[in-house]
Design a protein around this motif. Structure first.
Motif, PDB file in Angstrom:
ATOM      1  N   GLY A  24       5.983  -4.481  -0.737  1.00  0.00           N
ATOM      2  CA  GLY A  24       4.922  -4.120  -1.669  1.00  0.00           C
ATOM      3  C   GLY A  24       5.385  -3.684  -3.032  1.00  0.00           C
ATOM      4  O   GLY A  24       4.588  -3.193  -3.832  1.00  0.00           O
ATOM      5  N   GLN A  25       6.671  -3.861  -3.342  1.00  0.00           N
ATOM      6  CA  GLN A  25       7.216  -3.452  -4.636  1.00  0.00           C
ATOM      7  C   GLN A  25       7.785  -4.667  -5.353  1.00  0.00           C
ATOM      8  O   GLN A  25       8.557  -5.427  -4.781  1.00  0.00           O
ATOM      9  CB  GLN A  25       8.337  -2.423  -4.433  1.00  0.00           C
ATOM     10  N   ARG A  26       7.413  -4.831  -6.616  1.00  0.00           N
ATOM     11  CA  ARG A  26       8.008  -5.904  -7.404  1.00  0.00           C
ATOM     12  C   ARG A  26       9.472  -5.569  -7.665  1.00  0.00           C
ATOM     13  O   ARG A  26       9.812  -4.442  -8.000  1.00  0.00           O
ATOM     14  CB  ARG A  26       7.263  -6.083  -8.734  1.00  0.00           C
TER      15      ARG A  26
ATOM     16  N   HIS B  59       8.698   9.400  -6.111  1.00  0.00           N
ATOM     17  CA  HIS B  59       7.369   9.974  -6.341  1.00  0.00           C
ATOM     18  C   HIS B  59       6.268   8.913  -6.361  1.00  0.00           C
ATOM     19  O   HIS B  59       5.103   9.221  -6.084  1.00  0.00           O
ATOM     20  CB  HIS B  59       7.356  10.781  -7.649  1.00  0.00           C
ATOM     21  N   GLU B  60       6.604   7.637  -6.671  1.00  0.00           N
ATOM     22  CA  GLU B  60       5.595   6.581  -6.681  1.00  0.00           C
ATOM     23  C   GLU B  60       5.428   5.919  -5.314  1.00  0.00           C
ATOM     24  O   GLU B  60       4.505   5.123  -5.120  1.00  0.00           O
ATOM     25  CB  GLU B  60       5.959   5.511  -7.710  1.00  0.00           C
TER      26      GLU B  60
ATOM     27  N   GLU C 216       2.765   2.623  -0.984  1.00  0.00           N
ATOM     28  CA  GLU C 216       2.486   2.488   0.447  1.00  0.00           C
ATOM     29  C   GLU C 216       0.995   2.356   0.713  1.00  0.00           C
ATOM     30  O   GLU C 216       0.575   1.608   1.609  1.00  0.00           O
ATOM     31  CB  GLU C 216       3.072   3.677   1.207  1.00  0.00           C
ATOM     32  N   ARG C 217       0.172   3.086  -0.066  1.00  0.00           N
ATOM     33  CA  ARG C 217      -1.286   2.969   0.108  1.00  0.00           C
ATOM     34  C   ARG C 217      -1.763   1.566  -0.259  1.00  0.00           C
ATOM     35  O   ARG C 217      -2.623   0.994   0.423  1.00  0.00           O
ATOM     36  CB  ARG C 217      -2.005   4.024  -0.741  1.00  0.00           C
TER      37      ARG C 217
ATOM     38  N   VAL D  99      -3.559  -3.937   1.610  1.00  0.00           N
ATOM     39  CA  VAL D  99      -3.327  -5.378   1.702  1.00  0.00           C
ATOM     40  C   VAL D  99      -3.118  -5.792   3.154  1.00  0.00           C
ATOM     41  O   VAL D  99      -3.679  -6.800   3.611  1.00  0.00           O
ATOM     42  CB  VAL D  99      -2.112  -5.777   0.842  1.00  0.00           C
ATOM     43  N   ASP D 100      -2.349  -5.021   3.904  1.00  0.00           N
ATOM     44  CA  ASP D 100      -2.109  -5.351   5.306  1.00  0.00           C
ATOM     45  C   ASP D 100      -3.408  -5.306   6.117  1.00  0.00           C
ATOM     46  O   ASP D 100      -3.643  -6.160   6.981  1.00  0.00           O
ATOM     47  CB  ASP D 100      -1.086  -4.387   5.914  1.00  0.00           C
TER      48      ASP D 100
END
Length: 301
Positions: free
Chosen positions: A73-75, A187-188, A193-194, A199-200
């Motif tokens: 979930g992270q670019r 911190h991000e 994760e939310r 998306v999941d």
């Protein structure tokens, strides 16, 4: 594509094709004591999901940077390392992509980390993170990984001195660890994760209604979210829209259904199971994605 995923021994991985073309892939995998070295080359965009093992940690990097690479979930920006515990793998890769990686057993990494840093293994390795390194360190790491893969393959094939294999293992593993930043800011991570969880859930909901696909508004209503939030969550997590991703998932489902079909099953039967009722448009979309008509897949499983 499924055979390619299954060829990675000991790991449970599942691939979905996201861009057009016939899949071509190559795996160069070398097993060293308590460490697996890997290079994977693929020609089309994929989503790779699954798990390695609870007892391992993974470190990975693109051999050539791309703006269309996503990890958990992270670019993934330029010169970044994807790392974390191997219980979950979720990566979206672009066309013509090469991944280099090392997977290390916890029992090896723990004492090595303590010797290098005089403190226990970093707690953030229990997560899946994208961590920035310098361009210089990234180049050294990429060049060394390719070199060590070739050297380790030659040594392993000759049943060479185990000490030589351990020295190679330690050399590449220490390079990966030393390329990590000294401080990690998480911190991000809760926000990321939310978004990934949303998306999941959307994917799970959409795949639960394959024969009568839900509209995006229906998905939003079930999840209690806005269409705008769902769209930007998909863009942030997978780099695509919910509509495009769902269509790709359904077409992948048809392809697997055709390959596994029993004698006498018709293309339209499998297509209808996945919610494709207009066979002319379906056949065009299928050929555009996979490079062949659905009838050819059914004849040549």
């Amino acid at each position: 594509m499924d055979h390619h995923a299954l060829s990675q021994k000991g790991w449970a991985l599942h691939y979905e094709q996201l861009s057009s073309g016939q899949f071509k892939g190559r795996i160069h995998q070398v097993q060293l004591p308590e460490v697996t070295l890997l290079r994977e080359d693929t020609n089309i965009a994929l989503r790779q999901r699954g798990r390695l093992d609870n007892s391992v940690y993974g470190f990975a990097m693109a051999l050539k940077d791309s703006s269309d690479l996503f990890f958990n979930g992270q670019r993934v920006p330029e010169n970044a390392i994807m790392c974390g515990k191997g219980d979950v793998v979720d990566m979206t890769t672009p066309d013509n992509f090469t991944l280099i990686a090392v997977v290390v057993e916890r029992d090896l990494l723990n004492p090595l980390w303590e010797r290098m840093y005089q403190k226990p293994l970093a707690h953030w390795l229990e997560k899946q993170l994208v961590l920035q390194t310098s361009g210089v360190k990234a180049k050294i790491l990429r060049d060394l990984q390719i070199t060590v893969l070739d050297q380790a393959s030659a040594l392993a094939n000759r049943q060479h001195d185990p000490q030589a294999l351990r020295q190679l293992r330690d050399e590449i593993l220490m390079e990966w660890i030393e390329a990590l930043p000294s401080q990690v800011d998480m911190h991000e991570l809760p926000t990321l994760e939310r978004r990934k969880k949303l998306v999941d859930k959307a994917c799970e909901l959409m795949l639960g209604h394959t024969d009568e696909p839900l509209s995006i508004l229906e998905v939003c209503s079930h999840l209690g979210t806005s269409r705008r939030k769902l769209n930007y969550s998909f863009q942030d997590v997978l780099g695509t829209t919910p509509v495009k991703y769902l269509r790709a998932l359904r077409l992948n489902g048809v392809r697997r259904g055709l390959r596994d079909a029993a004698k006498g099953v018709m293309v339209q039967d499998v297509a209808a199971h996945w919610g494709f009722w207009h066979l002319g448009q379906f056949a065009q979309d299928y050929k555009r994605l996979f490079g062949e008509l659905p009838s050819s897949t059914l004849r040549h499983p």
